[in-house]
Design a protein around this motif. Sequence first.
Motif, PDB file in Angstrom:
ATOM      1  N   GLN A 163       0.890  -1.278  -0.016  1.00  0.00           N
ATOM      2  CA  GLN A 163       0.025   0.098  -0.021  1.00  0.00           C
ATOM      3  C   GLN A 163       0.823   1.316   0.215  1.00  0.00           C
ATOM      4  O   GLN A 163       0.713   1.997  -0.704  1.00  0.00           O
ATOM      5  CB  GLN A 163      -1.126  -0.051   1.160  1.00  0.00           C
ATOM      6  CG  GLN A 163      -1.836   1.257   1.336  1.00  0.00           C
ATOM      7  CD  GLN A 163      -2.944   1.071   2.309  1.00  0.00           C
ATOM      8  OE1 GLN A 163      -2.502   0.322   3.452  1.00  0.00           O
ATOM      9  NE2 GLN A 163      -3.948   1.866   2.324  1.00  0.00           N
ATOM     10  N   THR A 201      -1.109  -2.227 -10.494  1.00  0.00           N
ATOM     11  CA  THR A 201      -1.471  -0.697 -10.102  1.00  0.00           C
ATOM     12  C   THR A 201      -0.706   0.374 -10.674  1.00  0.00           C
ATOM     13  O   THR A 201      -0.869   1.541 -10.579  1.00  0.00           O
ATOM     14  CB  THR A 201      -1.144  -0.555  -8.584  1.00  0.00           C
ATOM     15  OG1 THR A 201       0.183  -1.021  -8.285  1.00  0.00           O
ATOM     16  CG2 THR A 201      -2.078  -1.659  -7.850  1.00  0.00           C
ATOM     17  N   ARG A 418      -6.857  -0.523   0.381  1.00  0.00           N
ATOM     18  CA  ARG A 418      -7.067  -0.123  -0.853  1.00  0.00           C
ATOM     19  C   ARG A 418      -7.611   1.508  -0.929  1.00  0.00           C
ATOM     20  O   ARG A 418      -7.685   2.052  -1.947  1.00  0.00           O
ATOM     21  CB  ARG A 418      -8.487  -0.943  -1.567  1.00  0.00           C
ATOM     22  CG  ARG A 418      -8.052  -2.282  -1.912  1.00  0.00           C
ATOM     23  CD  ARG A 418      -6.903  -2.379  -3.021  1.00  0.00           C
ATOM     24  NE  ARG A 418      -6.214  -3.577  -2.861  1.00  0.00           N
ATOM     25  CZ  ARG A 418      -5.208  -3.914  -3.765  1.00  0.00           C
ATOM     26  NH1 ARG A 418      -4.776  -2.865  -4.596  1.00  0.00           N
ATOM     27  NH2 ARG A 418      -4.649  -5.209  -3.941  1.00  0.00           N
TER      28      ARG A 418
END
Length: 487
Positions: A163, A201, A418
């Motif tokens: 993250q 991502t 997220r």
Amino acid sequence: MAKQYRTIQEVAGPLMLVKNVEGVAYDEMGEIQLPNGERRLCQVLEVTGDTALVQLFNSAMGIDIENSTVRFLGHGQELGLSPDILGRTFDGMGRPIDNAPEIIPEMSRNINGLPINPAAREYPNEFIQTGISSIDGLNTLVRGQKLPIFSASGLPHNQLAAQIVRQAQVLDDHEDFAVVFGAMGITFEDANFFIQEFYETGAIERTVAFMNLANEPTIERIATPRLALTAAEYLAFELDMQVLVILTDMTYYADALREVSAARKEVPGRRGYPGYLYTDLATIYERAGRKKDSKGSITLIPILTMPDDDKTHPVPDLTGYITEGQIMLDRSLTQVSINPPVDVLPSLSRLKDDGIGKGKTREDHAATMNQLFAAYSRGKDARELSDILGESALTEMDKIYVKFSNEFEKKYIGQGFRENRSIFDTLSLGWELLSVLPESELNRIDQELIDKYYYEAKERVENSSISDEDNSCLLYTSPSPRDATLS
């Protein structure tokens, strides 16, 4: 051409003894040629007179003492560098593993770089946004800081690392930002998770990754963080980029160091780790920072797991002495699905006050941070009292603080893996949570800031889609994490 030696005297596990050598130095790289033409790398660990003790980078299987030769390369382990390393994935020796072409280096550097000279350091005082409220709002990361994450077996530190890689940024759009990721001793499953995350991502475009798997040689595990920091130094101090380095797991690195030390029959220190563990960790951590003569910076987040959740274990203990704070992950938060499970009260960023405030984040940041800490601490104390004596022992104000602490954990800490929050989203959420407290309880915030933000936040909460009845339920019947665990 380097001299070749046919004087291998002994091979014992990962170590090899070579006699009658000349001009060989500590940390120098060597190349072993087997009778079948195969070449393997090794590294000098110790030189005594004309005898060199070397560490093998591969298995000793197949090495024929009589017919194998060794030549020493005259330099330590080096990494080829160019701007093309961005977006690439390498193994623990710096070799590409992403099926892309070899890097054509503009320069090569020895991976055993030096710590930044204290006299040349610039004091860290600029904010880095991770997109995680419990870090940005309460334990702020500052450019050039060393801020470790203390985790434990079974906690989601890999998801937290991914993250941060995805979301981290500097607020100044004119600054070039990059992430260097170094993984040591991880499983294939974990390595696959990281690589997929980075590619899916798009984070890989600004990332340089070094992956050392658990089944790969121990000596590579020792080289991996040094490779990562060598790449970071190039990006920061040659290309003037703001670089965030994430190293996981430093406990596996220390275990590799212990294994090599045991093979060399060195006198062990605490829990079998070598006596120089502190010095060795410092040579890694102190390569992060800012330099007075450079626009770039290296910010370091080492992640380490604490065996048996023990904060006094040598690796977290010594890391705490070298770095500027720690982010603590908490098992009880994970058990009630509050992620990322950052325990904000024992967590600490010693440089946070220098990276926040007007012109860096917002003028209310420090005050709301202090008030949130105080309110959450009081709420947790009241919740523990309620667990022991029952809810009837609490005053009405205590009950409000208990519900505040529950909502704080659920909404502020528990944002999930997220959600990417800007620092302004985090500050606004903090005010909305504080708006459930009476104004008289906000004793750590100036009246000017209360007038500017408190009533606006209170109005936002009242005008939200939650009805007045639901709001009442929110304040008085929200289950505590302990209740959730029991259910």
